[in-house]
Design a protein around this motif. Sequence first.
Motif, PDB file in Angstrom:
ATOM      1  N   GLU A 593      68.503  46.290  48.355  1.00  0.00           N
ATOM      2  CA  GLU A 593      68.644  45.234  47.358  1.00  0.00           C
ATOM      3  C   GLU A 593      68.952  43.946  48.122  1.00  0.00           C
ATOM      4  O   GLU A 593      69.844  43.920  48.973  1.00  0.00           O
ATOM      5  CB  GLU A 593      69.768  45.573  46.381  1.00  0.00           C
ATOM      6  N   THR A 595      69.418  39.615  47.885  1.00  0.00           N
ATOM      7  CA  THR A 595      69.614  38.437  47.039  1.00  0.00           C
ATOM      8  C   THR A 595      69.795  37.197  47.905  1.00  0.00           C
ATOM      9  O   THR A 595      70.148  37.283  49.088  1.00  0.00           O
ATOM     10  CB  THR A 595      70.852  38.576  46.138  1.00  0.00           C
ATOM     11  N   HIS A 666      66.230  37.748  43.560  1.00  0.00           N
ATOM     12  CA  HIS A 666      66.900  39.055  43.530  1.00  0.00           C
ATOM     13  C   HIS A 666      65.795  40.100  43.627  1.00  0.00           C
ATOM     14  O   HIS A 666      64.926  40.169  42.754  1.00  0.00           O
ATOM     15  CB  HIS A 666      67.695  39.210  42.232  1.00  0.00           C
ATOM     16  N   LEU A 668      64.702  44.206  44.529  1.00  0.00           N
ATOM     17  CA  LEU A 668      65.064  45.608  44.736  1.00  0.00           C
ATOM     18  C   LEU A 668      63.828  46.367  45.191  1.00  0.00           C
ATOM     19  O   LEU A 668      62.772  46.281  44.544  1.00  0.00           O
ATOM     20  CB  LEU A 668      65.617  46.239  43.456  1.00  0.00           C
ATOM     21  N   GLU A 761      69.159  49.161  33.164  1.00  0.00           N
ATOM     22  CA  GLU A 761      68.714  48.694  34.477  1.00  0.00           C
ATOM     23  C   GLU A 761      68.717  47.179  34.542  1.00  0.00           C
ATOM     24  O   GLU A 761      69.143  46.585  35.544  1.00  0.00           O
ATOM     25  CB  GLU A 761      67.311  49.229  34.784  1.00  0.00           C
ATOM     26  N   VAL A 765      71.202  44.640  37.046  1.00  0.00           N
ATOM     27  CA  VAL A 765      70.782  43.594  37.991  1.00  0.00           C
ATOM     28  C   VAL A 765      71.255  42.221  37.521  1.00  0.00           C
ATOM     29  O   VAL A 765      71.634  41.368  38.335  1.00  0.00           O
ATOM     30  CB  VAL A 765      69.253  43.605  38.211  1.00  0.00           C
TER      31      VAL A 765
END
Length: 1024
Positions: A593, A595, A666, A668, A761, A765
Amino acid sequence: MSCVAMKSIFTLLPVFAAIFSCNAADTDWRQAAQDYLKEQQFAPIEIKPGARSASDLAKVRWAWMQRMLLPVFEKNLAEWPQQAEAAHSFVKQALMVKAGHPDVDPKRPWEVMATEGTALAKAKVEEPLLLWLAAWVVWESHESYTDAWDFLSRANRHKTLKDYPSVIAAHIEAQFNEIRRSSNSETIAKSNAERAKRMLKSAMDPAVFTPEEDELLFNEVEFVFNSTNVKERPEELRKLCAAPHLTPWLREMLNGKLQNSTGWSYRGTGYANTVKDDGWQKFAEHQVIARGHFKKAWELRPDRPQAATVMIDIVKCGNGEPGESTRLWFDRAVAAQYDHYGAYYALLWALRPRWGGSIGQMKAFYCACALTGKHEQGVVVAMRRILDYLEDEVDDIRHVLSQDPLKQVVLGSNRELAESKEVYRTWQRDWRLADYGVLAWVAGDYETAYDTFQQVPVPFPRQTRRRLNLLANEAEVRAQSVLHTFGFNTEWDAAEESYTLGRANDALPGYQDIASRFQGEPPGLLLERIAACKFETALATGKWVKMWAFPDLAEWHHLSGFWTGLKTGTLVNNGHGARAFLLHNGRTGTNFEFTGEYEEKDLPDGRQGLSIILGYHGSDQTEDWISCAQWTSSGKGAVASMLRKMYQTAAPHITPPVNGRTWKFHILCREGFVTYRLNHRDIVVNHRVTDKDGEIFEMPENSVIGFFHHFFHEKSHTHIRRLMIRRLDPPDEKDESKAAVTSLDDLRHGFAAHCRCVTAELNAVALVEAEQLAEDRQRAKKTDEAAQITAFATLLKTDAPVKAADMPVPAAGEDALATLLRGYHASLESRLVMARSEWKEKAFKLNDPATTAEVANFIRTELETHQSTEIEEPLAAANTLKWQKQSGEWTRTTELLAGSGDSTLLYDFNRAAPFQIDFEITVLEGMRARLVMGDVKFANEGGKTTFGLYPQPKGAKLFTYERKKPYQITIKAAKDKTELLVDGVKVCDGPKIEGVLDVLQFRAGDNYSKGKAEFRKIRLSPLP
């Protein structure tokens, strides 16, 4: 004294002189080359007395330029008397260089010409020939996209361009193509068609090229006779071949080209096993006809190389006459012109193993080229191309080049090339020297490479960087040369082996030991490896790891462009009007992940973007990666999607929320599936990238991440900061959405569970983003906004969707909160739409007759997306979150929308035709107010005050308006067309609006006309 200290003493000596000293090695490599030719039974290249060079033809080309171009230029130049002398001097030098003339001013190389041309263009000398040449020299000098594109565009649209032969317009189009190398194939094809059209116009005009200039005409028009054009414009080509003003030689050449290209169009360019019998038959038939034309042309003018050059290809393909060989026709070509690149290239192809040649013959050809001792462009480029093709043919080019005699010949000939006194080679001295060092590195002569690189500043010249594969970058080349020269290769190889096997903890002590033994600064690659080991060890814990970019950039691997790190740890790209790449050193694996944010500063027109590299990996032969990209699309504003390398994919193009010029990303990644969010809005969710052929991108464990963009504006600065990454666990293989659906109950429960999962989900996030954003706002002392964001974060700690009515209401100036809420709302809607679509497919597969009616009702009520039947008032307070400012100054109330300057305001729409838009517009200043609806726009184009629909259908009417007067506009978007009414009266029809329109774009002005406009009474409704 250590070996490092001893070596440093020697580097104080005049290394440059040592590199180029004449000694026995010069004789040795020549003798080695001659011996290898004998071994391979490869005849030397004979340069016969009287054979011309490209310089001789350049003088003919310069004479044509003086006859056809300079008179028009000098006439136009009268408009700028103050710049006339400088402009004339620049154009003369640039034209002579363009022609390849040997008598150019040696003191005015590319960078000097670029400075001269830019100064004249910036001084508004609006002369098309000058602007084209200025664009060409700034691109050749330093690939300045900004200036080159600007100058070319000004030249292309200039009214006096028509006074020049259209061959100049064709060259302008060719330069556009060179700059837009990464554009899609459709754009390139369209540009090539325009270039061909312009060239054919000049070719058909007997006044442009005289009979004595027929060779120039052939060289200019040859590109038109390609496989595409013989299919798409055969009549035009046949008309040219029959033109009465052609000389007999030129007529034979063009007819031969037409037949040869037609044959190749039947054969195709694939391997032999892909060609059908009919293709082979037609290919042979047309090549035999072409052979007759080319042999006749050669008989007419054996002093020209073009006919003999094409005959190499025909013989190579097996369609020559008995007794003919490719070498026979190569010798005939170089007997006419010893540096005709086309002949060298054609023979090189014939010597490749796929055409019956061998690696030995290719190496011998290199030796033969080197032994000519000629440094003209054609021979020099051919030598480099031989090495390129050798790399294609063998598994390990470094092994091949490390073996004598090729090693001796390559290094010896390139050393001579770097010290050549030929005028164009002296201009290339810096990158020829860098190339020599790189070739020494490739051949394993690390000490020569190290000594050479002492004379080459960092970074390598762009010509050298371009020749290196991305993984064989400058840091690696320099570091390996240093480490091997100083005797650290054993320790280095041991540490590298541990690192390659994924044992960062074992590799780290080895790297640190080498670094500690350097007296002075260790090579950059060594520091990068140390940083990578520390990063990977921290990443393995599963905790968030901050990624810093300090001034030494130790965590980063520079590939191209101008990157710096700040003391704050912020990474900065300093735009230079070109593309730029940077990779992080640490391997991220496939589950992580990531960011961060980036801010664009000092942009001249607000158009740029950034691509975040994922899964970068490669070998000595190739590299691959995908990227999460954001860019500015003409007429559409900011757009985000997924790229494969630098090319667009099937991923959707989404308009993300805008918050000034700061973009928060962001990402994933789970086993190659990517979720990419920008400014809190989903761009893709669990997306697997494929290329245009459907090939799936595989993300290996040893891949890395980074940043790039195809173009960073000159003098712009992109600040990339607050980067954090953490390792994720592999995805749970249990997926309820994939469970079998055999009944209505399965359908109901499965859909409900899937929606809860989707929402959970998203909330997870969004929670990460909200908590980070709250901290940001707190640091900025925006405590009220931070509190509102924290309140929203609390709502996200469940698996239930946050309803619009429960969201906090942003106060004036709370743009960060508004962007967060807008992104969440849009993401939730799109995820639920995808869920309904997926379960709708499952519902259609149910085959239970007893529940058919109930299933149909469930589909209709729960799974189908229904177009709104209500009238929407965008200016109403309830729709505040749907508005987002992109640029300019705007005032928005419940009664009025007023904009000024280069101004754009977006409104979330999410509808497909049919629909109707009504509004009142008053244009106060300028003439570029508009409403953009995807590819269709209500606008004022051209230089008159008119309203219309664009792209404008042929014959469509326009409405003439007056400034400061209100008009009631109605736009009816039907499924097959768009209709415009002004004050209730129909004006015209326009093109239909394709697909779902995610945003409406209101503009009061743009960069061309920074106007002022007011919109009132905006209503969105179903089409009656």
